[in-house]
Design a protein around this motif. Structure first.
Motif, PDB file in Angstrom:
ATOM      1  N   HIS A 253      74.713  42.397  34.545  1.00  0.00           N
ATOM      2  CA  HIS A 253      74.439  40.908  33.035  1.00  0.00           C
ATOM      3  C   HIS A 253      75.579  41.823  32.518  1.00  0.00           C
ATOM      4  O   HIS A 253      75.592  42.713  31.878  1.00  0.00           O
ATOM      5  N   SER A 254      76.146  40.496  31.503  1.00  0.00           N
ATOM      6  CA  SER A 254      77.211  41.108  31.007  1.00  0.00           C
ATOM      7  C   SER A 254      76.440  41.767  29.285  1.00  0.00           C
ATOM      8  O   SER A 254      77.003  42.555  28.586  1.00  0.00           O
ATOM      9  N   ASN A 255      75.518  41.068  28.830  1.00  0.00           N
ATOM     10  CA  ASN A 255      74.766  41.365  28.026  1.00  0.00           C
ATOM     11  C   ASN A 255      73.874  42.329  28.153  1.00  0.00           C
ATOM     12  O   ASN A 255      72.265  42.834  26.643  1.00  0.00           O
ATOM     13  N   MET A 256      73.500  42.762  28.596  1.00  0.00           N
ATOM     14  CA  MET A 256      72.495  43.992  29.376  1.00  0.00           C
ATOM     15  C   MET A 256      72.929  44.903  29.025  1.00  0.00           C
ATOM     16  O   MET A 256      71.817  46.274  29.918  1.00  0.00           O
ATOM     17  N   LYS A 257      73.823  46.245  28.858  1.00  0.00           N
ATOM     18  CA  LYS A 257      74.346  46.622  28.158  1.00  0.00           C
ATOM     19  C   LYS A 257      73.089  48.032  27.933  1.00  0.00           C
ATOM     20  O   LYS A 257      73.090  48.982  28.612  1.00  0.00           O
ATOM     21  N   SER A 258      72.799  47.910  27.080  1.00  0.00           N
ATOM     22  CA  SER A 258      72.183  48.788  26.263  1.00  0.00           C
ATOM     23  C   SER A 258      70.450  49.286  27.771  1.00  0.00           C
ATOM     24  O   SER A 258      69.838  49.953  27.014  1.00  0.00           O
ATOM     25  N   ARG A 259      70.103  47.931  28.643  1.00  0.00           N
ATOM     26  CA  ARG A 259      69.140  48.280  29.162  1.00  0.00           C
ATOM     27  C   ARG A 259      68.875  48.639  30.273  1.00  0.00           C
ATOM     28  O   ARG A 259      68.414  49.630  30.632  1.00  0.00           O
TER      29      ARG A 259
END
Length: 460
Positions: free
Chosen positions: A288-294
């Motif tokens: 998922h490109s927008n979930m790096k922090s998770r």
């Protein structure tokens, strides 16, 4: 006359006392050395355990507090990768573990164990069967020598307190690589920098062994003529010794909670619940490109991040063996780049017993199950399903009932759940009741490792 005689007697007595005093002070040099040696031996025998452990910060920016808990005042901040001398540890009123460290030369502080890791061992200067200590009483230099794995580690401490440590291989052994490919790192742990890679069948001189903060064994090898490196033992073996990994035996009931398809908007909620119950779990992630922090938060909180798929597109994944590895390598590399974890734990999309793959390449699952194992991966299916994949937001009561009925009398369970956002909101709501039920049934909770019991579906 009497006065003169008294003075003579007094003078003689003083002279005799002076001679006796001087003879007592001027001891033969040999006797002085013997006493010094005896004193040194007593010091060694009674020496306290000295901690050589270090706290390494794993969070990006971590608060250092005056006591073991977030309710204590913040006395400073420590950034990722910083290391400090470990002093002690303590659980706070919420059951969370904290480490006490030497924050500055004059100040101690506390950091949460969930945002740091403890590395190293405790050693003592007392002599044991595997350790010899030499103290020279006539020299200000103290030398300690002991074995750590196949290394002999020698430490020399001068009067100023400066310790110099040298390491020498005690035995000649060879490490054989069994994974393909295998990362070689600058230290004993997946968080250390990758300095190269090697392939199956390659052999290297063994320089030493060491366990990382998670208890995993690493081998130190002579990687090139001028460079040393470390490889994990699950992807290599010592020539002449047992080559196949032995799954960890469980004496009691063990539950592995696993979440597929994340991370998502639900991930933090799931992590908070796991923290509340002091439970560790495993997340089989996709890209998922927008979930790096998770992805990073999963690792930061001490859970296992495992590999599911990059695309989760069956038509691409199961078209060919090459197609599967293209997908697997992409998610592996993304996870490693994002979190620093070189994960070798996987779950096939649909599980190893799926039949949907036959639509794209009949019999490919048989090939892949054999192939991933040979390449150093550990695949896990499940033997208890929450049933949350059967629809959108399946009723909470149904999810709990599915887990209860699936557990039965199983001693080791791998529970399948999903972390896929708004459509699995009820999975989050059901999780506390599932954990409480399993605790009442006597299960302990563990995150999957390369030594965990393998729950794998039978071949179809």
């Amino acid at each position: 006359m009497k006065s003169c005689k008294f003075k003579q007697i007094l003078c003689a007595a003083v002279a005799a006392a002076t001679i006796l005093s001087l003879s007592a002070c001027v001891m033969p040099i040999k006797e002085e050395k013997n006493l010094a040696a005896e004193d040194a031996a007593v010091m060694v025998a009674n020496a306290p355990v000295v901690s050589t452990q270090t706290v390494i910060i794993t969070g990006k920016t971590v608060n250092v507090r005056s006591g073991p808990g977030t309710d204590f005042s913040c006395i400073g901040k420590a950034s990722k990768g910083k290391s400090f001398a470990y002093l002690s540890s303590k659980k706070n009123k919420n059951g969370k573990l904290w480490y006490k460290l030497q924050f500055t030369s004059a100040k101690t502080g506390w950091v949460s164990a969930s945002l740091s890791k403890l590395v190293g061992n405790q050693t003592t200067t007392a002599t044991t069967a595997a350790e010899s200590t030499t103290v020279t009483a006539t020299s200000p230099l103290t030398t300690t020598s002991h074995f750590y794995g196949s290394e002999r580690i020698t430490s020399k401490t001068d009067p100023s307190g400066t310790t110099t440590t040298t390491t020498k291989a005690a035995t000649k052994k060879t490490v054989v690589i069994k994974g393909n490919p295998v990362n070689v790192r600058s230290g004993a742990g997946a968080n250390y920098k990758k300095i190269g890679s090697t392939s199956k069948g390659k052999k290297y001189k063994l320089l030493g062994t060491k366990k990382d903060s998670k208890g995993k064994t690493w081998y130190k090898i002579q990687f090139t003529s001028s460079k040393t490196g470390w490889v994990i033992s699950t992807l290599a073996y010592i020539e002449g010794e047992k080559t196949s990994p032995t799954p960890k035996k469980t004496d009691g009931k063990v539950a592995y909670l696993t979440f597929d398809d994340g991370p998502s908007v639900n991930t933090i909620k799931i992590l908070d619940i796991l923290d509340q119950y002091n439970v560790k779990a495993t997340f089989f992630v996709v890209y998922h490109s927008n979930m790096k922090s998770r992805y990073q938060e999963i690792v930061k909180r001490g859970h296992t991040i495992a590999l599911h798929s990059y695309t989760h597109d069956y038509s691409k994944i199961y078209k060919s063996e090459k197609g599967y590895y293209n997908d697997l390598n992409k998610i592996h590399d993304y996870v490693e780049k994002t979190t620093g974890v070189d994960s070798k734990i996987i779950r096939f999309p649909g599980g190893s017993s799926n039949t949907v793959s036959n639509k794209y390449n009949k019999g490919i699952m048989r090939t892949l199950k054999s192939s991933v194992t040979k390449n150093g991966y550990y695949y896990h299916d499940w033997n208890v399903s929450s049933g949350d994949a059967t629809g959108r937001n399946v009723k909470v009561s149904k999810l709990i009932a599915n887990v209860k009925s699936g557990v039965g009398k199983k001693k080791v369970i791998n529970v399948l759940m999903h972390d896929t956002g708004k459509s699995k909101r009820t999975t989050v709501e059901a999780l506390p009741s599932i954990i409480e039920y399993l605790k009442k049934k006597g299960y302990s909770f563990e995150a999957l490792t390369t030594e965990s019991v393998l729950i794998q579906h039978k071949r179809k």
